[in-house]
Design a protein around this motif. Structure first.
Motif, PDB file in Angstrom:
ATOM      1  N   SER A 159      -6.526   6.521  -1.190  1.00  0.00           N
ATOM      2  CA  SER A 159      -8.035   6.745  -0.913  1.00  0.00           C
ATOM      3  C   SER A 159      -7.784   7.439   1.219  1.00  0.00           C
ATOM      4  O   SER A 159      -8.254   8.083   1.661  1.00  0.00           O
ATOM      5  CB  SER A 159      -8.795   5.956  -0.908  1.00  0.00           C
ATOM      6  OG  SER A 159      -9.679   5.493  -1.828  1.00  0.00           O
ATOM      7  N   ILE A 160      -6.898   6.357   1.489  1.00  0.00           N
ATOM      8  CA  ILE A 160      -6.753   6.949   3.221  1.00  0.00           C
ATOM      9  C   ILE A 160      -5.588   8.258   2.787  1.00  0.00           C
ATOM     10  O   ILE A 160      -6.252   8.888   3.747  1.00  0.00           O
ATOM     11  CB  ILE A 160      -5.817   5.144   3.055  1.00  0.00           C
ATOM     12  CG1 ILE A 160      -6.672   4.285   4.221  1.00  0.00           C
ATOM     13  CG2 ILE A 160      -5.531   5.676   5.118  1.00  0.00           C
ATOM     14  CD1 ILE A 160      -6.400   2.725   4.482  1.00  0.00           C
ATOM     15  N   GLY A 161      -4.579   7.776   2.064  1.00  0.00           N
ATOM     16  CA  GLY A 161      -3.846   8.733   2.274  1.00  0.00           C
ATOM     17  C   GLY A 161      -4.137  10.041   1.783  1.00  0.00           C
ATOM     18  O   GLY A 161      -3.686  11.649   2.502  1.00  0.00           O
ATOM     19  N   TRP A 186       0.480  -1.058  -0.003  1.00  0.00           N
ATOM     20  CA  TRP A 186       0.366  -0.175  -0.460  1.00  0.00           C
ATOM     21  C   TRP A 186       0.998   1.287  -0.140  1.00  0.00           C
ATOM     22  O   TRP A 186       0.352   2.222  -0.139  1.00  0.00           O
ATOM     23  CB  TRP A 186      -0.848   0.222   0.652  1.00  0.00           C
ATOM     24  CG  TRP A 186      -2.668  -0.992   1.034  1.00  0.00           C
ATOM     25  CD1 TRP A 186      -2.230  -2.385   0.532  1.00  0.00           C
ATOM     26  CD2 TRP A 186      -3.251  -0.892   1.895  1.00  0.00           C
ATOM     27  NE1 TRP A 186      -3.450  -2.270   0.811  1.00  0.00           N
ATOM     28  CE2 TRP A 186      -4.115  -1.946   1.266  1.00  0.00           C
ATOM     29  CE3 TRP A 186      -4.340   0.090   2.737  1.00  0.00           C
ATOM     30  CZ2 TRP A 186      -5.789  -2.164   2.249  1.00  0.00           C
ATOM     31  CZ3 TRP A 186      -5.126  -0.304   3.144  1.00  0.00           C
ATOM     32  CH2 TRP A 186      -5.707  -1.050   2.994  1.00  0.00           C
ATOM     33  N   GLY A 187       2.349   1.295  -0.029  1.00  0.00           N
ATOM     34  CA  GLY A 187       3.200   2.270  -0.299  1.00  0.00           C
ATOM     35  C   GLY A 187       2.941   3.459  -0.755  1.00  0.00           C
ATOM     36  O   GLY A 187       2.689   4.651  -0.297  1.00  0.00           O
ATOM     37  N   VAL A 188       3.205   2.913  -0.827  1.00  0.00           N
ATOM     38  CA  VAL A 188       3.406   4.018  -2.775  1.00  0.00           C
ATOM     39  C   VAL A 188       2.054   4.389  -3.579  1.00  0.00           C
ATOM     40  O   VAL A 188       1.715   5.564  -3.390  1.00  0.00           O
ATOM     41  CB  VAL A 188       3.954   3.221  -3.948  1.00  0.00           C
ATOM     42  CG1 VAL A 188       3.801   4.034  -4.994  1.00  0.00           C
ATOM     43  CG2 VAL A 188       5.072   2.352  -3.983  1.00  0.00           C
ATOM     44  N   ASN A 227      -5.846  -6.518  -5.814  1.00  0.00           N
ATOM     45  CA  ASN A 227      -5.245  -5.339  -6.571  1.00  0.00           C
ATOM     46  C   ASN A 227      -5.316  -3.968  -6.546  1.00  0.00           C
ATOM     47  O   ASN A 227      -5.209  -3.060  -5.726  1.00  0.00           O
ATOM     48  CB  ASN A 227      -4.520  -5.551  -7.137  1.00  0.00           C
ATOM     49  CG  ASN A 227      -3.322  -7.072  -6.715  1.00  0.00           C
ATOM     50  OD1 ASN A 227      -3.425  -6.611  -6.000  1.00  0.00           O
ATOM     51  ND2 ASN A 227      -2.530  -7.899  -7.935  1.00  0.00           N
ATOM     52  N   ILE A 228      -7.178  -4.041  -7.761  1.00  0.00           N
ATOM     53  CA  ILE A 228      -6.961  -2.839  -7.315  1.00  0.00           C
ATOM     54  C   ILE A 228      -8.027  -2.339  -6.520  1.00  0.00           C
ATOM     55  O   ILE A 228      -8.394  -0.729  -6.283  1.00  0.00           O
ATOM     56  CB  ILE A 228      -8.277  -3.015  -9.114  1.00  0.00           C
ATOM     57  CG1 ILE A 228      -7.630  -2.980  -9.962  1.00  0.00           C
ATOM     58  CG2 ILE A 228      -9.725  -1.324  -8.820  1.00  0.00           C
ATOM     59  CD1 ILE A 228      -8.697  -4.001 -11.063  1.00  0.00           C
ATOM     60  N   GLY A 229      -8.832  -3.050  -6.073  1.00  0.00           N
ATOM     61  CA  GLY A 229      -9.625  -2.563  -4.560  1.00  0.00           C
ATOM     62  C   GLY A 229      -8.795  -1.671  -3.366  1.00  0.00           C
ATOM     63  O   GLY A 229      -8.964  -1.373  -3.163  1.00  0.00           O
ATOM     64  N   GLN A 230      -7.329  -2.648  -3.385  1.00  0.00           N
ATOM     65  CA  GLN A 230      -6.406  -1.970  -2.013  1.00  0.00           C
ATOM     66  C   GLN A 230      -5.550  -0.685  -2.540  1.00  0.00           C
ATOM     67  O   GLN A 230      -5.367  -0.351  -1.694  1.00  0.00           O
ATOM     68  CB  GLN A 230      -5.613  -3.461  -2.158  1.00  0.00           C
ATOM     69  CG  GLN A 230      -6.088  -4.634  -1.095  1.00  0.00           C
ATOM     70  CD  GLN A 230      -5.143  -5.552  -0.487  1.00  0.00           C
ATOM     71  OE1 GLN A 230      -3.878  -5.420  -0.482  1.00  0.00           O
ATOM     72  NE2 GLN A 230      -5.098  -6.821  -1.182  1.00  0.00           N
ATOM     73  N   THR A 231      -5.751  -1.054  -3.765  1.00  0.00           N
ATOM     74  CA  THR A 231      -5.246   0.122  -4.365  1.00  0.00           C
ATOM     75  C   THR A 231      -5.635   1.647  -4.190  1.00  0.00           C
ATOM     76  O   THR A 231      -5.159   2.593  -4.188  1.00  0.00           O
ATOM     77  CB  THR A 231      -4.602   0.471  -6.319  1.00  0.00           C
ATOM     78  OG1 THR A 231      -3.685  -0.894  -6.253  1.00  0.00           O
ATOM     79  CG2 THR A 231      -3.772   1.515  -6.560  1.00  0.00           C
ATOM     80  N   THR A 232      -7.166   1.249  -4.482  1.00  0.00           N
ATOM     81  CA  THR A 232      -8.350   2.129  -3.960  1.00  0.00           C
ATOM     82  C   THR A 232      -8.560   2.578  -2.637  1.00  0.00           C
ATOM     83  O   THR A 232      -8.462   3.424  -2.274  1.00  0.00           O
ATOM     84  CB  THR A 232      -9.243   1.912  -4.646  1.00  0.00           C
ATOM     85  OG1 THR A 232      -9.626   1.300  -6.159  1.00  0.00           O
ATOM     86  CG2 THR A 232     -10.799   2.918  -4.832  1.00  0.00           C
ATOM     87  N   MET A 233      -7.831   1.873  -2.158  1.00  0.00           N
ATOM     88  CA  MET A 233      -8.236   1.560  -0.436  1.00  0.00           C
ATOM     89  C   MET A 233      -6.947   2.373   0.105  1.00  0.00           C
ATOM     90  O   MET A 233      -7.218   4.084   0.425  1.00  0.00           O
ATOM     91  CB  MET A 233      -8.044   0.807   0.010  1.00  0.00           C
ATOM     92  CG  MET A 233      -9.589  -0.077  -0.077  1.00  0.00           C
ATOM     93  SD  MET A 233      -9.898  -1.741   0.890  1.00  0.00           S
ATOM     94  CE  MET A 233      -9.231  -1.747   2.853  1.00  0.00           C
TER      95      MET A 233
END
Length: 273
Positions: A154-156, A91-93, A145-151
């Motif tokens: 969005s958090i950042g 998630w970092g990037v 992957n797409i869902g976690q990328t979005t999460m």
């Protein structure tokens, strides 16, 4: 000494903010940002700062205070094995991209929009604390992957825009996907550092200091607030944790949720009316 004497009310109020935020963080296990932002928002207005400027400075100053406290929190949670570094690598990037986009936007938007956004997030967070149980996962596992990328993005993005470390958004979001609660809290501490460090630096370097900003403000960060708040949050968090051990934690969280709900609704009203 002349500076201290001339600005004593401001300094004392910022010291009280640090004590209050640290004590509540330890007492309730909530992130400091969700407490610091509204306190600074109303405090700065009391010293003649416009609501728009007060929200911008509260947001940036809160992010700056989260940097050292998140480092301390990461160490504590990591000793218990509760920081999921694999998730953080994935998630970092995306969190960083969200933070940079959100931080740049903060330096360019009217503070009224940030007040509205914080009011929405605070209200939803309060309702989550009041009505959702720890076992109310809606999904069995994290999305693809797409869902976690979005999460992550969005958090950042949203956390940096309202000056919170990410736990307010990431913990309920992760537990929604059946992620272990203790790991969600520990990993949120690490997410807080990924959000606060680049976010605060961006707002310090690129933010334009409002004309009505309180003394000691550079970029969008009030350095006097940072200096007063950080050591006291660290000092009083253990005291809050000690008191929490003597009281009913669930009832305390319900009380805080009601206060947060009132605060969120008040900020929504101020931004809309």
């Amino acid at each position: 000494m002349d500076f201290l004497a001339g600005n004593l009310p401001t300094v004392l109020a910022l010291v009280a903010t640090g004590v209050f935020a640290g004590f509540l963080a330890g007492l309730l296990g909530v992130g400091g940002g969700i407490v610091i932002v509204p306190v600074l928002f109303f405090l700065f207005q009391g010293f003649g700062v416009s609501p728009e400027s007060a929200m911008l400075i509260a947001t940036a100053t809160s992010l700056a205070t989260i940097i050292p406290t998140s480092i301390s929190s990461i160490r504590s949670h990591n000793k218990k094995g509760n920081v999921d570094f694999e998730l953080l690598k994935r998630w970092g990037v995306f969190i960083l991209v969200g933070v940079l986009l959100g931080s740049l936007l903060v330096t360019r938007v009217d503070g009224t929009w940030l007040t509205l956004l914080f009011g929405i997030i605070a209200t939803l967070s309060a309702l989550n604390m009041l009505f959702r149980t720890g076992k109310s996962a809606l999904f069995n596992k994290l999305p693809g992957n797409i869902g976690q990328t979005t999460m992550g993005t969005s958090i950042g993005f949203f956390s940096s825009m309202v000056g919170i470390g990410g736990g307010t958004i990431s913990v309920p979001l992760l537990t929604l996907y059946n992620y272990p609660a203790h790991k969600a809290v520990g990993t949120a501490a690490a997410i807080g550092l990924v959000i606060s460090l680049p976010g605060a630096l961006t707002m310090l370097a690129l933010g334009t200091t409002p004309a009505d900003a309180p003394v000691g403000t550079y970029g969008l960060i009030n350095l006097i607030g940072f200096i007063c708040i950080v050591p006291l949050t660290v000092l009083f968090a253990p005291l809050g944790a000690f008191v929490a051990a003597k009281l009913d934690a669930n009832k305390l969280k319900k009380v805080f949720a009601v206060v947060l709900l009132v605060t969120g609704l008040r900020m929504l009203a101020q931004s809309l009316l």
